[in-house]
Design an enzyme around this catalytic site. Structure first.
Site, PDB file in Angstrom:
ATOM      1  N   ARG A 226       0.765  -1.141  -0.187  1.00 36.22           N
ATOM      2  CA  ARG A 226       0.027  -0.082   0.058  1.00 36.22           C
ATOM      3  C   ARG A 226       0.798   1.268   0.053  1.00 36.22           C
ATOM      4  O   ARG A 226       1.878   1.364   0.603  1.00 36.22           O
ATOM      5  CB  ARG A 226      -0.874   0.003   1.307  1.00 36.22           C
ATOM      6  CG  ARG A 226      -2.122  -1.010   1.059  1.00 36.22           C
ATOM      7  CD  ARG A 226      -2.825  -0.628  -0.024  1.00 36.22           C
ATOM      8  NE  ARG A 226      -4.295  -1.402  -0.134  1.00 36.22           N
ATOM      9  CZ  ARG A 226      -4.275  -2.594  -0.910  1.00 36.22           C
ATOM     10  NH1 ARG A 226      -2.994  -2.850  -1.471  1.00 36.22           N
ATOM     11  NH2 ARG A 226      -5.192  -3.334  -0.950  1.00 36.22           N
ATOM     12  N   HIS A 274      -0.968  -0.238  -9.921  1.00 34.63           N
ATOM     13  CA  HIS A 274      -1.738  -1.230  -8.863  1.00 34.63           C
ATOM     14  C   HIS A 274      -2.354  -2.387  -9.514  1.00 34.63           C
ATOM     15  O   HIS A 274      -3.507  -2.780  -9.408  1.00 34.63           O
ATOM     16  CB  HIS A 274      -2.800  -0.578  -8.160  1.00 34.63           C
ATOM     17  CG  HIS A 274      -3.114  -1.089  -6.684  1.00 34.63           C
ATOM     18  ND1 HIS A 274      -3.528   0.147  -5.659  1.00 34.63           N
ATOM     19  CD2 HIS A 274      -3.237  -2.248  -6.279  1.00 34.63           C
ATOM     20  CE1 HIS A 274      -3.695  -0.990  -4.645  1.00 34.63           C
ATOM     21  NE2 HIS A 274      -3.437  -2.166  -5.006  1.00 34.63           N
TER      22      HIS A 274
END
Length: 311
Positions: A226, A274
């Site tokens: 993250r 991502h």
């Protein structure tokens, strides 16, 4: 009355997920896209990725939230989340996809690919002698399900592989270090640092200016966990100064990454949007269906999330 599973994702196609799930639910659960729900009171299950604010208020009889991925930090941090169990997806295909991406990123730096990319842009034949895998030390921070699989895959390729975790683990070919006191020494010896930490209150900006300063000069950094685990400004400075030789980054504090963000143009940095590991409908559907049946029959849930830990 037939129970309903409501689906929401801004990235994943509804029809593909519906068609993968339907055979496992045997017609006992209706599958509907959020905007097309015909009777909100029949909705007992929600399969979601980053639903909009107020999403859950429409469904008063919700009994299970299934996160459409492994990372649940954005979900558990919401103030509109109902007091029902949450599960995350975790299946072998997701694990293999993540391990493959991490191995690619490690090889990118271990084999000096940024050097050759820069040389190609200059039309320059710039030979750089490769090193043996055993001469490169890789540190994987975070040895959860995905981190452990990635670390063992790196070790299988012959790299001097180390892991950092909150508790001891036995992983083939991986030297495991535990606790805050062990982190600085591990960062100082690693040629490549891979961040696979979950985002929790304890790990938010855990990799800050001090952590980057502790890293070996010339080390490379990989982040597939993250963005908020990293102090992004500190990372930019470590790259600009040359203390870090490069980075492979799949996650960011704010996504999508702003077009004017300095990370786009720093030497040796690869940006990906991502996608290191995503949920695959065919392999995830049996797990989702099993959890739906568990709620209907009072059975145990698979991969239930701990709200207190944040994962």
């Amino acid at each position: 009355m037939t129970d309903t599973l409501v689906f929401h994702s801004g990235l994943d196609p509804f029809d593909v997920w519906r068609d993968a799930l339907a055979p496992h639910l045997d017609g006992h659960v209706r599958i509907e896209e959020a905007h097309a729900v015909t009777d909100p009171e029949t909705v007992r299950f929600a399969l979601v990725w980053m639903p909009p604010a107020g999403f859950f208020a429409r469904f008063p009889n919700l009994e299970l939230v299934i996160n459409l991925g492994a990372g649940v930090d954005r979900l558990v941090a919401r103030d509109d989340l109902p007091d029902v169990p949450i599960t995350r997806l975790s299946d072998p295909q997701m694990g293999r996809m993540m391990a493959g991406f991490v191995l690619f990123a490690v090889l990118r730096h271990a084999r000096d690919i940024p050097h050759f990319e820069a040389a190609q842009a200059r039309s320059e034949w710039a030979y750089k002698h490769p090193r043996a895998a055993s001469e490169t030390t890789v540190a994987v921070l975070g040895l959860g399900e995905l981190g452990a699989l990635a670390a063992t895959e790196i070790a299988r390729q012959g790299y001097d592989t180390h892991g950092w975790a909150t508790r001891p683990k036995d992983l083939a070919g991986v030297t495991v270090h535990c606790g805050d006191d062990a982190l600085g020494a591990l960062l100082a010896k690693a040629d490549i640092v891979v961040c696979m930490l979950p985002l929790t209150p304890e790990t938010r900006e855990r990799l800050d200016a001090a952590a980057f300063a502790a890293m070996k000069p010339g080390a490379a950094f990989i982040n597939v966990s993250r963005g908020a685990v990293v102090d992004e400004a500190a990372l930019v400075e470590a790259l600009r100064s040359g203390h870090l030789s490069g980075a492979t980054l799949d996650v960011f504090t704010s996504e999508p990454l702003a077009p004017d963000h300095p990370l786009w143009t720093l030497p040796g940095v690869l940006i990906t949007p991502h996608l290191a590991s995503v949920a695959l409908p065919d392999s995830a559907a049996p797990q989702i269906a099993a959890n739906i049946r568990a709620v209907q029959t009072g059975g145990a849930l698979i991969n239930e999330v701990s709200r207190s830990r944040g994962y």
